[in-house]
Motif scaffolding. Sequence first.
Motif, PDB file in Angstrom:
ATOM      1  N   VAL A 357       0.836  -1.202   0.000  1.00 49.25           N
ATOM      2  CA  VAL A 357       0.000   0.000   0.000  1.00 49.25           C
ATOM      3  C   VAL A 357       0.875   1.258   0.000  1.00 49.25           C
ATOM      4  O   VAL A 357       0.641   2.200  -0.758  1.00 49.25           O
ATOM      5  N   ILE A 358       1.903   1.261   0.869  1.00 46.65           N
ATOM      6  CA  ILE A 358       2.826   2.405   0.933  1.00 46.65           C
ATOM      7  C   ILE A 358       3.517   2.608  -0.413  1.00 46.65           C
ATOM      8  O   ILE A 358       3.611   3.734  -0.920  1.00 46.65           O
ATOM      9  N   ASP A 359       3.992   1.517  -0.998  1.00 43.24           N
ATOM     10  CA  ASP A 359       4.649   1.605  -2.304  1.00 43.24           C
ATOM     11  C   ASP A 359       3.704   2.193  -3.346  1.00 43.24           C
ATOM     12  O   ASP A 359       4.090   3.071  -4.140  1.00 43.24           O
ATOM     13  N   ALA A 360       2.464   1.720  -3.341  1.00 44.72           N
ATOM     14  CA  ALA A 360       1.486   2.180  -4.329  1.00 44.72           C
ATOM     15  C   ALA A 360       1.195   3.666  -4.179  1.00 44.72           C
ATOM     16  O   ALA A 360       1.095   4.400  -5.174  1.00 44.72           O
ATOM     17  N   ILE A 361       1.084   4.125  -2.914  1.00 52.32           N
ATOM     18  CA  ILE A 361       0.813   5.548  -2.673  1.00 52.32           C
ATOM     19  C   ILE A 361       1.968   6.405  -3.184  1.00 52.32           C
ATOM     20  O   ILE A 361       1.757   7.422  -3.861  1.00 52.32           O
ATOM     21  N   PHE A 362       3.190   6.004  -2.881  1.00 57.15           N
ATOM     22  CA  PHE A 362       4.347   6.787  -3.316  1.00 57.15           C
ATOM     23  C   PHE A 362       4.518   6.765  -4.829  1.00 57.15           C
ATOM     24  O   PHE A 362       4.859   7.787  -5.437  1.00 57.15           O
ATOM     25  N   PHE A 363       4.286   5.625  -5.444  1.00 58.53           N
ATOM     26  CA  PHE A 363       4.381   5.567  -6.909  1.00 58.53           C
ATOM     27  C   PHE A 363       3.305   6.433  -7.554  1.00 58.53           C
ATOM     28  O   PHE A 363       3.552   7.100  -8.565  1.00 58.53           O
ATOM     29  N   LYS A 364       2.119   6.438  -6.955  1.00 54.35           N
ATOM     30  CA  LYS A 364       1.037   7.261  -7.502  1.00 54.35           C
ATOM     31  C   LYS A 364       1.391   8.739  -7.393  1.00 54.35           C
ATOM     32  O   LYS A 364       1.195   9.520  -8.333  1.00 54.35           O
ATOM     33  N   MET A 365       1.930   9.134  -6.227  1.00 58.84           N
ATOM     34  CA  MET A 365       2.367  10.520  -6.051  1.00 58.84           C
ATOM     35  C   MET A 365       3.446  10.882  -7.056  1.00 58.84           C
ATOM     36  O   MET A 365       3.389  11.931  -7.722  1.00 58.84           O
ATOM     37  N   TYR A 366       4.451  10.016  -7.142  1.00 60.69           N
ATOM     38  CA  TYR A 366       5.586  10.287  -8.036  1.00 60.69           C
ATOM     39  C   TYR A 366       5.121  10.420  -9.481  1.00 60.69           C
ATOM     40  O   TYR A 366       5.514  11.370 -10.186  1.00 60.69           O
ATOM     41  N   ASN A 367       4.295   9.487  -9.937  1.00 58.72           N
ATOM     42  CA  ASN A 367       3.842   9.511 -11.334  1.00 58.72           C
ATOM     43  C   ASN A 367       3.019  10.753 -11.636  1.00 58.72           C
ATOM     44  O   ASN A 367       3.153  11.351 -12.715  1.00 58.72           O
ATOM     45  N   ARG A 368       2.179  11.150 -10.682  1.00 56.29           N
ATOM     46  CA  ARG A 368       1.373  12.360 -10.889  1.00 56.29           C
ATOM     47  C   ARG A 368       2.265  13.604 -10.943  1.00 56.29           C
ATOM     48  O   ARG A 368       2.019  14.529 -11.718  1.00 56.29           O
ATOM     49  N   ILE A 369       3.287  13.622 -10.100  1.00 59.12           N
ATOM     50  CA  ILE A 369       4.179  14.789 -10.060  1.00 59.12           C
ATOM     51  C   ILE A 369       4.986  14.922 -11.343  1.00 59.12           C
ATOM     52  O   ILE A 369       5.072  16.014 -11.929  1.00 59.12           O
ATOM     53  N   VAL A 370       5.608  13.823 -11.808  1.00 61.38           N
ATOM     54  CA  VAL A 370       6.429  13.910 -13.023  1.00 61.38           C
ATOM     55  C   VAL A 370       5.561  14.068 -14.275  1.00 61.38           C
ATOM     56  O   VAL A 370       6.022  14.569 -15.302  1.00 61.38           O
ATOM     57  N   GLU A 371       4.299  13.660 -14.164  1.00 61.79           N
ATOM     58  CA  GLU A 371       3.369  13.897 -15.275  1.00 61.79           C
ATOM     59  C   GLU A 371       3.060  15.386 -15.398  1.00 61.79           C
ATOM     60  O   GLU A 371       2.984  15.943 -16.492  1.00 61.79           O
ATOM     61  N   ALA A 372       2.921  16.041 -14.236  1.00 63.63           N
ATOM     62  CA  ALA A 372       2.657  17.483 -14.227  1.00 63.63           C
ATOM     63  C   ALA A 372       3.916  18.284 -14.543  1.00 63.63           C
ATOM     64  O   ALA A 372       3.830  19.389 -15.116  1.00 63.63           O
ATOM     65  N   LEU A 373       5.084  17.723 -14.164  1.00 55.71           N
ATOM     66  CA  LEU A 373       6.362  18.415 -14.380  1.00 55.71           C
ATOM     67  C   LEU A 373       7.325  17.459 -15.094  1.00 55.71           C
ATOM     68  O   LEU A 373       8.225  16.881 -14.479  1.00 55.71           O
ATOM     69  N   PRO A 374       7.165  17.262 -16.397  1.00 53.33           N
ATOM     70  CA  PRO A 374       7.900  16.215 -17.132  1.00 53.33           C
ATOM     71  C   PRO A 374       9.423  16.310 -17.029  1.00 53.33           C
ATOM     72  O   PRO A 374      10.106  15.285 -16.991  1.00 53.33           O
ATOM     73  N   ALA A 375       9.965  17.511 -16.969  1.00 50.64           N
ATOM     74  CA  ALA A 375      11.428  17.654 -16.943  1.00 50.64           C
ATOM     75  C   ALA A 375      12.023  17.245 -15.590  1.00 50.64           C
ATOM     76  O   ALA A 375      13.231  17.026 -15.473  1.00 50.64           O
TER      77      ALA A 375
END
Length: 461
Positions: A357-375
């Motif tokens: 669950v912890i891994d999934a939450i962090f991956f979801k956060m990370y993916n959303r962040i780099v999606e919003a800020l691709p560079a």
Amino acid sequence: MGILSFLLASILAIGSLGYENDDNLIFIGKKWVFLISGSSGWDNYRHQADIAHAYQIVKRNGIPDENIIVMMADDVANHTNNPVPGTLINQPDGVDVYKGIKIDYSGKDVNSENFLNVLKGHKSAMKGKGSERVIESRKHDHVFVNFVDHGSNGILGFPDTFLYADDLIMTLKEMHAKRRYRKMVLFIEACNAGSMFDGLIDDDTKIIAVTASGPRECSYACYCDESEYHTCLGDLFNVKWMENLDQTIFDVSTKSKTILRDFEEIRTNVTNSNVMVYGDFHVGFEKLSKFIGYNVQRNSQGVINYVHHHPIKAGSLISNRNIPEIILNRKLANSKNIQEIKSLMQKINHRNQMKQVIDAIFFKMYNRIVEALPALSFKIGTIETPAPLKLSIDVFPCYKNIINTISSNCFSLAKNPYVLKKLKILSNMCVVDSNIDKIIVVIINDVCSITNIPNGLENIQ
């Protein structure tokens, strides 16, 4: 002998005082010792055992209790899991290091705010808490700090709070500006301990810090193969510096051992992580005995006390991040009781589910962040392999805001050592842009609001 000489000699005989010949001037000063175990719970037995052992050493070395302050949760010695209630040992078949210890702050008083106030000598801030005692050091005094707990990038842990590197560094600067010490030594046992000082501590403030690990690696526990205890009895770095002193034989060369010489010996004996040194290297040429005293006690036969230590086997060393998981699996492998096996399997399965669950939450956060800020991803790396970016003081407001947002709206990070290894990616974001938290906290709040977070997630070790 003249009256002045007699009085000076009498003062120097007191264990808490010492003298230093500096530019032909004699300074009288006390030795202050601050010992901190930042964790709680049976899985962290080793931290409190380390600090109890350190207390016995400095006490034996002549530092009076009035100059020693101990901060530990004190929930292990009388824990239901303890096979010998009311005791702590720091090695197999070891002596009880808990006996006689005087603990100033325990339970909820063990937190980062109290730690900083005790270190700074803010007596009014500690009114009504524990013993209310603080480090009342002055300009001629020597201060020794030994901190033991979990850590992450720019962070040391407490049961419910974090100690951030910027707050520690600013406290040390305040103490230097107010002339609250002559020289200071810090021994820090934690994962990523070097990140508390790397590029952050000044090299001209007469403070030296020795850490169990570098900025980007874990430290190791030892004596983890004691089946009766089902936990680790010590941390390798702390055990090594203390066992060196336990086995000291009185001679001039040992009494005169410098901090840097002691560092070299510890680094040679600790091979699983890189023992590091930071700060004012001039302090490294001082004798360690100036800070923690020196043992000259002999037994009734006139022989110097000598403590025998067990060799540390490779199998008894565990990364501090993996201890609960490995201990549970060892218990399962050795158990022959059907009910115990079922109970252990349930604990292991539950722990694995919570980690997922912890891994999934962090991956979801990370993916959303780099999606919003691709560079951003090209600069910060990934959660599994974050880029080795170095912290600076101006990064911390951003870093703290992100961590506080997760702790407030998702689950507490301070109680969750498993998640500590994931925080590097968050600090990297702030290193790239110290104002990025304004965007990231919005994403974090959104992720947490739509994620079903189970109860007890913050307690996964």
